[in-house]
Design a protein around this motif. Structure first.
Motif, PDB file in Angstrom:
ATOM      1  N   LEU A 180       0.837  -1.181  -0.156  1.00 43.53           N
ATOM      2  CA  LEU A 180      -0.154   0.153   0.041  1.00 43.53           C
ATOM      3  C   LEU A 180       0.794   1.215   0.045  1.00 43.53           C
ATOM      4  N   ARG A 181       0.772   2.067  -0.674  1.00 42.72           N
ATOM      5  CA  ARG A 181       1.207   3.420  -0.859  1.00 42.72           C
ATOM      6  C   ARG A 181       1.476   4.204   0.086  1.00 42.72           C
ATOM      7  N   HIS A 182       0.394   4.234   0.834  1.00 45.63           N
ATOM      8  CA  HIS A 182       0.238   5.594   1.841  1.00 45.63           C
ATOM      9  C   HIS A 182       0.322   4.728   3.244  1.00 45.63           C
ATOM     10  N   HIS A 183       0.453   3.474   3.490  1.00 46.48           N
ATOM     11  CA  HIS A 183       0.769   2.894   4.881  1.00 46.48           C
ATOM     12  C   HIS A 183       1.976   2.859   5.377  1.00 46.48           C
ATOM     13  N   ASN A 184       2.196   3.366   6.575  1.00 44.69           N
ATOM     14  CA  ASN A 184       3.704   3.193   7.069  1.00 44.69           C
ATOM     15  C   ASN A 184       4.416   2.108   7.114  1.00 44.69           C
ATOM     16  N   GLU A 185       3.644   0.956   7.158  1.00 43.68           N
ATOM     17  CA  GLU A 185       4.187  -0.423   7.239  1.00 43.68           C
ATOM     18  C   GLU A 185       3.710  -1.339   6.538  1.00 43.68           C
ATOM     19  N   GLU A 186       4.443  -2.256   6.073  1.00 42.00           N
ATOM     20  CA  GLU A 186       4.196  -3.312   4.868  1.00 42.00           C
ATOM     21  C   GLU A 186       2.989  -3.890   5.639  1.00 42.00           C
ATOM     22  N   VAL A 187       1.882  -4.052   4.956  1.00 42.42           N
ATOM     23  CA  VAL A 187       0.522  -4.731   5.280  1.00 42.42           C
ATOM     24  C   VAL A 187       0.123  -5.619   4.242  1.00 42.42           C
ATOM     25  N   SER A 188       0.120  -7.059   4.637  1.00 36.62           N
ATOM     26  CA  SER A 188      -0.290  -7.867   3.443  1.00 36.62           C
ATOM     27  C   SER A 188      -1.792  -8.363   3.635  1.00 36.62           C
ATOM     28  N   ALA A 189      -2.683  -7.789   4.771  1.00 35.99           N
ATOM     29  CA  ALA A 189      -3.809  -8.429   4.842  1.00 35.99           C
ATOM     30  C   ALA A 189      -4.590  -7.419   5.774  1.00 35.99           C
ATOM     31  N   PHE A 190      -5.993  -7.349   5.598  1.00 42.06           N
ATOM     32  CA  PHE A 190      -6.804  -6.508   6.439  1.00 42.06           C
ATOM     33  C   PHE A 190      -7.925  -7.496   7.112  1.00 42.06           C
ATOM     34  N   GLN A 191      -8.238  -7.320   8.092  1.00 42.50           N
ATOM     35  CA  GLN A 191      -9.389  -8.068   8.701  1.00 42.50           C
ATOM     36  C   GLN A 191     -10.868  -7.098   8.156  1.00 42.50           C
ATOM     37  N   LEU A 192     -11.821  -7.734   7.948  1.00 39.47           N
ATOM     38  CA  LEU A 192     -12.964  -7.099   7.252  1.00 39.47           C
ATOM     39  C   LEU A 192     -13.452  -6.174   8.340  1.00 39.47           C
ATOM     40  N   SER A 193     -13.424  -6.542   9.535  1.00 36.81           N
ATOM     41  CA  SER A 193     -14.043  -5.617  10.714  1.00 36.81           C
ATOM     42  C   SER A 193     -13.252  -4.448  10.832  1.00 36.81           C
ATOM     43  N   GLU A 194     -11.957  -4.407  10.535  1.00 42.91           N
ATOM     44  CA  GLU A 194     -10.820  -3.340  10.683  1.00 42.91           C
ATOM     45  C   GLU A 194     -11.551  -2.095   9.430  1.00 42.91           C
ATOM     46  N   LEU A 195     -12.094  -2.615   8.544  1.00 46.07           N
ATOM     47  CA  LEU A 195     -12.480  -1.404   7.417  1.00 46.07           C
ATOM     48  C   LEU A 195     -13.675  -0.803   7.441  1.00 46.07           C
ATOM     49  N   HIS A 196     -13.576   0.351   7.204  1.00 41.15           N
ATOM     50  CA  HIS A 196     -14.840   1.206   6.959  1.00 41.15           C
ATOM     51  C   HIS A 196     -16.040   0.870   6.229  1.00 41.15           C
ATOM     52  N   SER A 197     -17.223   0.927   6.696  1.00 42.39           N
ATOM     53  CA  SER A 197     -18.543   0.353   6.044  1.00 42.39           C
ATOM     54  C   SER A 197     -18.453   0.611   4.491  1.00 42.39           C
ATOM     55  N   ASP A 198     -17.811   2.023   4.293  1.00 39.43           N
ATOM     56  CA  ASP A 198     -17.900   2.417   2.816  1.00 39.43           C
ATOM     57  C   ASP A 198     -16.480   2.346   2.097  1.00 39.43           C
ATOM     58  N   ASP A 199     -15.565   1.649   2.884  1.00 42.15           N
ATOM     59  CA  ASP A 199     -14.365   1.216   2.194  1.00 42.15           C
ATOM     60  C   ASP A 199     -14.568   0.814   0.739  1.00 42.15           C
ATOM     61  N   PRO A 200     -13.669   1.276  -0.040  1.00 43.11           N
ATOM     62  CA  PRO A 200     -13.643   0.879  -1.573  1.00 43.11           C
ATOM     63  C   PRO A 200     -13.363  -0.335  -1.807  1.00 43.11           C
ATOM     64  N   VAL A 201     -12.509  -1.216  -0.771  1.00 46.55           N
ATOM     65  CA  VAL A 201     -12.157  -2.412  -0.957  1.00 46.55           C
ATOM     66  C   VAL A 201     -13.672  -3.324  -0.418  1.00 46.55           C
ATOM     67  N   LEU A 202     -14.362  -2.838   0.473  1.00 45.88           N
ATOM     68  CA  LEU A 202     -15.519  -3.564   0.656  1.00 45.88           C
ATOM     69  C   LEU A 202     -16.584  -3.724  -0.070  1.00 45.88           C
ATOM     70  N   GLN A 203     -16.739  -2.403  -0.858  1.00 43.79           N
ATOM     71  CA  GLN A 203     -17.699  -1.959  -1.828  1.00 43.79           C
ATOM     72  C   GLN A 203     -17.379  -3.050  -2.883  1.00 43.79           C
ATOM     73  N   ALA A 204     -15.826  -3.006  -3.175  1.00 42.92           N
ATOM     74  CA  ALA A 204     -15.435  -3.924  -4.671  1.00 42.92           C
ATOM     75  C   ALA A 204     -15.876  -5.283  -4.323  1.00 42.92           C
ATOM     76  N   MET A 205     -15.679  -5.842  -2.862  1.00 43.17           N
ATOM     77  CA  MET A 205     -15.864  -7.207  -2.862  1.00 43.17           C
ATOM     78  C   MET A 205     -17.312  -7.476  -2.609  1.00 43.17           C
ATOM     79  N   ALA A 206     -18.188  -6.524  -2.443  1.00 46.63           N
ATOM     80  CA  ALA A 206     -19.637  -6.753  -2.513  1.00 46.63           C
ATOM     81  C   ALA A 206     -20.215  -6.686  -3.822  1.00 46.63           C
TER      82      ALA A 206
END
Length: 672
Positions: free
Chosen positions: A233-259
C-alpha cells in the motif's frame, strides 16, 4: 415657485440615486446567480472528466495485469507443447547421471529463464522433488500449494498456476506456473516457473499516467474474514499484506468492490480519507483491481481554476471602475510629476547603470592623497556617502596578506604610466565583510608630462562572479571524482583503479619498491541472487564494498569494484607477507558481516575468495622507446601482469574450496 422647483429637483435626484442603487444591487444579484449556475455546470462536467480518467486508468492497469498473467500461461503452454523438450526431460528423469543430457537440459532451462525473464526455473519429478536448475542440480521439495498444483497438472495434463503469495521458500513474493511433462501418456515430471512479482508485476500497478500524490492501484482478494493485498500500500507506514474485514470502514472501496461494486464510486479508504474509486475484476483470477484517488486532490486544481475563471468578469468590472477612478486622479498630478521626472531622469539612469553593474567611479589625487568617490563607490567600500576616501583608509581596507602585492602593482603602474587593471580583495568598513573588486584606471599627467598627478577610473564589485567561478571549479572537480566512482557501491571503479595502478607502477619503479594486488570474488554470488533476488544482491555488494574499503586505509592504497561481484585492492610498498595479512583482514571483515547465504557450499554466510600477487617493477631498455620518453611504452602492459597473476591466484583459491587466500606461485621480480 423657484423654491418649489428646487425642492422638486432635489427629491428627484434622491429618488434617482435610490433607484440606481436598487438597480445595481439587482444586477449584482443576477450576475452572482448566473455565476453560481455556470460554476455548478462546469463542476459537474469536470467531475465526469475525472471519473472517465480514473475509469480508463483502472481498465488499462487491469488489462496490463491480465496480459502479464496470460503471457506466463502462454510461455508455459508453449513449453508444454514442445514434444522435444518433453522427450529430453523424460529421458533425463530416467537417467539423471548422464552428463551430456544434463548439460542440454541445463542450457534449455537457462534459455527459458533468460528469455522469458523468470526469477527461477526448476525441473522436478512427479513427486515434487526439485532436481535440476539452470545452474546445476538442486534438492528440496515443492511447497504445499505448488505440490497441489503439480498433482492437478499431472492429473489433468494442463498447465496450472499458483497465485502470487509469500512463502519462506523465497525471500520475495512470487507467482508460480507448473508445466507438466509426459512421456507418451505417462506423467514423468514437471517444470516449475517462478516470477518475482516485485520486478515484473508491481511496476504495472505503480504506473500512473498523470502526476498524482494520492493516486493508488492495489490488487485485493478475499480469504475468509480477511482481505489480502498483492502489492504494498502506497500510503501505509508499514508493509501490510492483509486486513480484517472488521477493521475497514463500511464504505471502504475494498469492501464495496468485494460486495460487487464496479465502475466509479465514492467512499473512505484505510486512511479515513474521502476517495473516488474504480474497481474491476481481473479475469480468470481471484484478484480485484481497485484504483483510487483522494477527492480533495482530484478537485483541488479544478475548483481553484473554475473560481479564478468565473471571478474574471467581476474582476474586469472592478478593474474598469478602478481604471476610471485612477484616470481622473492621474490627470490631476501628471503634469506636476512630468517636470520632476524630466529633471531626475538623467541622474536615475546614471545611478541605475552603476547599481546594475555594481560599478562606482573615482578620481585619486596623488598630492592630496585622497579618493573622490561616487555614491556606488562608497557603497562598495561600505562607508557612508561623503564623496571622499583617504589613502590611509583605502590601504587599511586591503587585507594585510594582500596589501604589499596590491600596493606594488599600483606603484609600478604609476612609475611606468601604464593603464591599471587589477583584481584584489577588500574589507568593507561597515561589517568587515571580504569582497572582490576590479579596478580600471588611467593616470593623468600635468601639462609638462613629467609628473603623474591623478588617476581616474572605475571600481566594480565582482564578488558574485568570483564565487560563481569558484563554484564552477568545485563542480568540475566533483564531477571528475564522480566519474571515477562506482554508482552502486560508491567506491572507486575500474577506471580509477587503472589510473592509480599506472601512477603507483611508476613510483614503485623509481623507488624499487614492491607493489601488490588483491583480486576478490564473492563466493557463489549467482546462487545468492537466484535465492534472495537482485535487490538483496545489490545491498550485499554494497556492504561487501564498504568492508573492503575500510581495510584499505594506508596512504596510496585503493579499493575498487573490478566488475560484477569482483573487487580489487592495490597495495603500494607492500611485500607478499604484508599483502597476505591485508588479504586475511579483508576476508575476515566480510565473513564478520554475517550475511546469510543458504545456498553457499563455502559457509552459511557470504564469504570471499582472494588471490594476491606481488611484483617489484624495474626499468628495462627497449630499442623502440626514445630516450626522452619519461614513461616506458611497456608500463600499461607490464602493469596488467599484476591483475593476470592475481586472477590466477584467485582461481587457485576457488579450486581449493573458496573462502580463503591464495598467493601466486611465482613472486620473482617482473621486468617492465
Amino acid at each position: 415657485m423657484p423654491l418649489f422647483s428646487a425642492a422638486l429637483w432635489r427629491n428627484a435626484r434622491v429618488w434617482a440615486g435610490r433607484w440606481l442603487l436598487v438597480a445595481g444591487l439587482l444586477a449584482l444579484g443576477g450576475i452572482l446567480w448566473w455565476l453560481t449556475q455556470v460554476y455548478q455546470t462546469r463542476e459537474e462536467h469536470t467531475r465526469h472528466q475525472i471519473e472517465r480518467e480514473l475509469h480508463a486508468i483502472n481498465s488499462l492497469q487491469t488489462q496490463s495485469v491480465l496480459d502479464w498473467r496470460e503471457q506466463r500461461l502462454i510461455d508455459a503452454s508453449t513449453l508444454a507443447d514442445d514434444s522435444l523438450f518433453s522427450l529430453s526431460a523424460a529421458q533425463w528423469l530416467q537417467v539423471p547421471e548422464a552428463v551430456v543430457l544434463t548439460q542440454r537440459m541445463q542450457e534449455r532451462l537457462r534459455i527459458l529463464q533468460e528469455r522469458a525473464k523468470y526469477t527461477a526455473v526448476y525441473l522436478l519429478n512427479r513427486h515434487g522433488q526439485l532436481l535440476l536448475t539452470p545452474n546445476g542440480s538442486s534438492t528440496g521439495q515443492l511447497p504445499e500449494p505448488e505440490m497441489q498444483a503439480l498433482q492437478d497438472a499431472l492429473a489433468q495434463a494442463v498447465v496450472t498456476v499458483v497465485e502470487p503469495r509469500r512463502d519462506n521458500f523465497f525471500a520475495f513474493p512470487f507467482f508460480s506456473v507448473i508445466v507438466p511433462v509426459f512421456e507418451g501418456t505417462e506423467p514423468a515430471g514437471a517444470v516449475w516457473l517462478v516470477s518475482d512479482v516485485r520486478t515484473t508485476l508491481y511496476p504495472k500497478l505503480q504506473a500512473w499516467p498523470t502526476p498524482r500524490e494520492t493516486a493508488e492501484s492495489t490488487l485485493f482478494s478475499r480469504h475468509g474474514d480477511e482481505v489480502r493485498t498483492l502489492n504494498p500500500l502506497r500510503h501505509h507506514n508499514e508493509e501490510v499484506s492483509a486486513f480484517q474485514l472488521s477493521e475497514l470502514h463500511s464504505d471502504d472501496p475494498v469492501l464495496q468492490a468485494m460486495a460487487g461494486a464496479r465502475g466509479v464510486f465514492y467512499g473512505h479508504d484505510y486512511r479515513g480519507h474521502a476517495v473516488m474509486a474504480m474497481a474491476n475484476a481481473v479475469p480468470d483470477s481471484p484478484w480485484i483491481m481497485v484504483s483510487k484517488i483522494d477527492v480533495a486532490e482530484a478537485f483541488a486544481d479544478t475548483q481553484l481554476r473554475e473560481i479564478l475563471a468565473l471571478s474574471l468578469p467581476v474582476s474586469l468590472l472592478l478593474l474598469l471602475a478602478g481604471l476610471v477612478f485612477a484616470y481622473g486622479q492621474r490627470r490631476a498630478w501628471q503634469r506636476e510629476r512630468e517636470l520632476k521626472t524630466q529633471l531626475q531622469r538623467n541622474m536615475r539612469w546614471l545611478e541605475g547603470a552603476q547599481k546594475a553593474a555594481s560599478v562606482g567611479y573615482f578620481a585619486f589625487d596623488l598630492e592630496q592623497k585622497q579618493f573622490l568617490m561616487s555614491s556606488m563607490g562608497n557603497a562598495i567600500f561600505g562607508m557612508p556617502y561623503t564623496g571622499v576616501l583617504t589613502l590611509e583608509d583605502w590601504v587599511h581596507s586591503i587585507p594585510a596578506e594582500d596589501r604589499e602585492r596590491v600596493l606594488s602593482i599600483h606603484r609600478e603602474a604609476i612609475a611606468q604610466r601604464t593603464p591599471l587593471r587589477h583584481q584584489y580583495r577588500i574589507q568593507r568598513m561597515d561589517n568587515q565583510a571580504l569582497r572582490w573588486v576590479e579596478i580600471w584606471g588611467e593616470y593623468e599627467d600635468e601639462a609638462d608630462h613629467e609628473r603623474v598627478t591623478r588617476m581616474i577610473g572605475t571600481i566594480q564589485d565582482i564578488t558574485q562572479r568570483k564565487q560563481s567561478e569558484q563554484e564552477l571549479a568545485n563542480y568540475r572537480t566533483a564531477l571528475e571524482e564522480k566519474v571515477r566512482l562506482d554508482p552502486m557501491t560508491q567506491i572507486p571503479n575500474r577506471r580509477a583503479l587503472d589510473e592509480h595502478v599506472v601512477l603507483e607502477w611508476h613510483r614503485a619503479m623509481r623507488n624499487h619498491a614492491p607493489l601488490s594486488v588483491l583480486m576478490i570474488d564473492v563466493d557463489h554470488f549467482k546462487a545468492y541472487n537466484d535465492h534472495y533476488g537482485h535487490v538483496a544482491g545489490d545491498e550485499c555488494l554494497r556492504q561487501v564494498a564498504t568492508a573492503i574499503a575500510s581495510c584499505a586505509s594506508r596512504a596510496g592504497e585503493l579499493a575498487a569494484r573490478y566488475g560484477g561481484e569482483e573487487f580489487s585492492v592495490l597495495l603500494p610498498d607492500t611485500n607478499t607477507t604484508q599483502a597476505q595479512q591485508s588479504a586475511e583482514r579483508v576476508r575476515a571483515a566480510i565473513e564478520a558481516l554475517a550475511l546469510e547465504h543458504a545456498h553457499s557450499s563455502a559457509a552459511r554466510c557470504i564469504t570471499v575468495s582472494i588471490g594476491l600477487t606481488t611484483i617489484v617493477p624495474v626499468f628495462a631498455s627497449e630499442p623502440d622507446v626514445p630516450e626522452v620518453c619519461d614513461i616506458p611504452k611497456t608500463v600499461p602492459l607490464a602493469a596488467q601482469v599484476l591483475f593476470e597473476q592475481a586472477d590466477a591466484a584467485l582461481y587457485q583459491a576457488k579450486q581449493q574450496g573458496r573462502n580463503r587466500v591464495a598467493v601466486y606461485a611465482s613472486t620473482a621480480p617482473e621486468t617492465a
